[in-house]
Write a protein that holds these residues in place. Structure first.
Motif, short mmCIF file in Angstrom:
data_model
loop_
_atom_site.label_atom_id
_atom_site.label_comp_id
_atom_site.label_asym_id
_atom_site.label_seq_id
_atom_site.Cartn_x
_atom_site.Cartn_y
_atom_site.Cartn_z
N ASP A 76 0.90 -1.38 -0.12
CA ASP A 76 0.04 0.11 0.04
C ASP A 76 0.90 1.45 0.13
N LEU A 77 2.18 1.16 0.69
CA LEU A 77 2.74 2.43 0.69
C LEU A 77 3.52 2.43 -0.70
N LEU A 78 4.18 1.36 -1.30
CA LEU A 78 4.44 1.43 -2.61
C LEU A 78 3.50 1.88 -3.63
N ASP A 79 2.37 1.62 -3.26
CA ASP A 79 1.58 2.34 -4.52
C ASP A 79 1.38 3.73 -4.26
N LYS A 80 1.62 4.19 -3.31
CA LYS A 80 1.30 5.88 -2.83
C LYS A 80 2.53 6.51 -3.35
N ALA A 81 3.71 5.69 -3.24
CA ALA A 81 5.04 6.35 -3.79
C ALA A 81 4.75 6.32 -5.19
N LEU A 82 4.54 5.31 -5.91
CA LEU A 82 4.34 5.19 -7.04
C LEU A 82 3.29 6.18 -7.86
N GLN A 83 2.25 6.42 -7.17
CA GLN A 83 1.33 7.64 -7.42
C GLN A 83 2.10 9.00 -7.57
N ILE A 84 3.26 9.21 -6.66
CA ILE A 84 3.64 10.60 -6.76
C ILE A 84 4.50 10.48 -7.46
N PHE A 85 5.46 9.60 -8.09
CA PHE A 85 6.56 9.40 -9.12
C PHE A 85 5.74 9.41 -10.59
N GLU A 86 4.63 9.04 -10.82
CA GLU A 86 3.52 9.34 -11.92
C GLU A 86 3.17 10.76 -12.15
#
Length: 286
Positions: free
Chosen positions: A153-163
């Motif tokens: 869940d934390l990785l997904d949030k980080a990936l949203q930021i990078f996107e």
């Protein structure tokens, strides 16, 4: 992504400051706090609008997201106590340019899954809060290491930021990352520093340098303007890989010197002609 309301950034320089500017843009409801050992940096960052407020390390336990953008040898020391202090649903992202030692520093930590090892392939030769710019990371590569060890869940949030930052994602093993980055980044900086040193020592009259230096020299020596306080820890943490790349570079320099001394101009031509292949490798790189 919008759950990251309280963001603490440790190290308000080029990378940390530029991330802060972009996070303020893509997460307008979040509050950006800066933590830096240099109080003048914090005051400058607030004045420039890079961060909203200054903070202290002791307030990390209030953060939803922590960005660790400090010298890489210090990141190894600060990361374990940061993980100790984190809230249960908070994430810490290290954005230093070496990944092996920082991943090793927390490999047995009980909160390892709240850590993401990242390296944005972006930057300039400038440093400090005034070097921070928006959109520094647009169309740049973000290298992520050991993502399987970060909570999904934390990785997904980080990936949203990078996107949202419009970054390209690449996944690598941290020790492979350090080996490859020694060649394409760390060696480049050493070459630039030593070229600048050679010219300075040879040309005692600086006016001669400025009068004769063209764009080729300026672009080649640009990295020599980089902050030694940033790069000394990088060379320290990646010493083995940097030494390996240096040895190979010195071997190539010595060979070129030898064929030039021997008057073998066909081989001089061949050395340069064969290296022209780099154009196709770097095609499209901005």
């Amino acid at each position: 992504m919008n759950e990251f309301k309280n963001i603490h950034i440790l190290g308000i320089g080029l990378i940390g400051g530029s991330l802060s500017r972009d996070l303020k843009r893509i997460l307008p409801e979040s509050v950006l706090y800066g933590v830096d050992s240099n109080e003048d940096h914090l005051d400058e960052a607030i004045g420039l609008g890079v961060i909203d407020h200054s903070s202290r390390f002791e307030a990390i336990n209030q953060a939803d997201l922590v960005i660790l953008a400090i010298p890489v040898d210090q990141a190894n020391l600060f990361l374990p106590p940061i993980l100790d202090a984190l809230k249960e649903d908070a994430l810490v992202i290290d954005v230093g340019s070496t990944k092996g030692s920082v991943c090793d520093a927390v490999k047995e930590h009980p909160r390892r899954d709240q850590f993401l090892a990242a390296h944005p392939i972006a930057g300039t030769e400038f440093s400090g809060p005034s070097a921070a710019i928006e959109h520094l990371f647009k169309n740049k590569t973000m290298i992520l290491c050991e993502v399987e060890k970060t909570r999904h869940d934390l990785l997904d949030k980080a990936l949203q930021i990078f996107e949202a930052l419009e970054m390209k994602i690449r996944y690598m093993n941290p020790h492979s990352h350090d080996k490859h980055i020694a060649y394409v980044s760390h060696l480049s900086h050493i070459s630039s520093f030593m070229l600048g040193k050679t010219v300075i020592e040879k040309e005692k009259n600086e006016k001669d340098i400025f009068d004769m230096a063209g764009s080729g020299f300026a672009s080649t020596v640009r990295l020599a303007k980089s902050n030694p306080a940033t790069w000394t820890p990088i060379f320290k943490e990646n010493k083995a890989n940097v030494l390996e790349s240096l040895s190979e570079y010195i071997t190539n320099l010595t060979h070129f010197k030898n064929v030039l001394e021997a008057g073998d101009y066909e081989e001089v031509y061949n050395e340069m002609h064969n290296t022209n292949h780099i154009k196709s490798i770097l095609k499209g790189l901005s």
